[in-house]
Design a protein around this motif. Structure first.
Motif, short mmCIF file in Angstrom:
data_model
loop_
_atom_site.label_atom_id
_atom_site.label_comp_id
_atom_site.label_asym_id
_atom_site.label_seq_id
_atom_site.Cartn_x
_atom_site.Cartn_y
_atom_site.Cartn_z
N SER A 74 0.84 -1.20 0.00
CA SER A 74 0.00 0.00 0.00
C SER A 74 0.87 1.24 0.00
O SER A 74 1.86 1.32 0.70
CB SER A 74 -0.95 0.00 1.20
OG SER A 74 -0.23 -0.02 2.40
N ASN A 75 0.49 2.17 -0.84
CA ASN A 75 1.17 3.45 -0.92
C ASN A 75 0.13 4.50 -0.49
O ASN A 75 -0.40 5.23 -1.33
CB ASN A 75 1.68 3.69 -2.34
CG ASN A 75 2.44 4.97 -2.47
OD1 ASN A 75 2.86 5.56 -1.48
ND2 ASN A 75 2.60 5.44 -3.70
N ARG A 77 -1.12 7.66 2.12
CA ARG A 77 -0.62 8.79 2.91
C ARG A 77 -1.77 9.51 3.58
O ARG A 77 -2.86 9.59 3.03
CB ARG A 77 0.13 9.79 2.02
CG ARG A 77 1.30 9.20 1.26
CD ARG A 77 2.51 9.02 2.18
NE ARG A 77 3.64 8.49 1.45
CZ ARG A 77 4.08 7.25 1.55
NH1 ARG A 77 3.49 6.41 2.34
NH2 ARG A 77 5.13 6.85 0.87
N GLY A 94 -4.13 7.14 -1.93
CA GLY A 94 -3.07 6.27 -2.42
C GLY A 94 -3.65 5.06 -3.12
O GLY A 94 -4.81 5.05 -3.53
N SER A 136 -3.78 -2.53 -9.29
CA SER A 136 -3.97 -1.67 -8.13
C SER A 136 -5.41 -1.19 -8.02
O SER A 136 -6.16 -1.22 -9.00
CB SER A 136 -3.06 -0.44 -8.22
OG SER A 136 -1.71 -0.81 -8.27
#
Length: 167
Positions: A74-75, A77, A94, A136
């Motif tokens: 996971s990206n 923020r 994200g 994604s």
């Protein structure tokens, strides 16, 4: 239970195979047919040895590692919302990506906001998608800053836990 049966078959089969090998047997350096098998010299029949071959064990080990490690990356923020009237809100943005080599069904993952080892916030997300390898899904959530119990957004980490996965 199935693994135990497979192990019994492989053990029995290897005992049979070893009984047919002559004492001075040297292995072949090439083979006509792909796969892991033994050819009975008397009948010419091919007997599968896949359960006892190294390649089969490596494939199973890779699948076990993927099951035990988080196959999702996971990206995500957390940031303050700077729009007028939204100062009390924090934005989570994200993507979650399937980094494994197999499709993964993601149902209701748990989004966690943490600082250090302390979980500040938890919420279930509704995704209900099957992510193919490398695929994604975008995440965009807003929460009240007061629910975090902190006045700062820097240093917060966002994690995804407890997703639905099916093999």
């Amino acid at each position: 239970m199935a693994r135990l049966k497979l192990l019994r078959v492989a053990t029995s089969l290897s005992g049979v195979v070893i009984g047919f090998l002559p004492l001075g047997y040297s292995g072949a350096i090439a083979q006509e047919h792909p796969g892991c098998f033994w050819t009975d010299p008397k009948t010419g029949n091919h007997i599968s040895l896949e359960p006892v071959c190294e390649r089969g064990r490596i494939d199973e080990a890779i699948k076990a590692i993927e099951r035990n490690q988080n196959p999702l990356i996971s990206n995500l923020r957390v940031s303050s919302d700077l729009r007028k009237g939204w100062e009390n809100w924090a934005n989570i943005k994200g993507v979650i990506t399937n980094r494994s080599s197999r499709p993964i069904k993601i149902g209701l993952p748990e989004l966690q906001i943490v600082t250090g080892n302390t979980i500040l916030y938890t919420r279930r997300l509704i995704i209900n998608k099957t992510l193919q390898p490398g695929q994604s899904v975008d995440i965009k959530e807003s929460i009240l800053k007061s629910s975090l119990g902190v006045s700062f957004m820097s240093g917060l980490e966002v994690k995804i836990e407890e997703w639905d996965s099916s093999d």
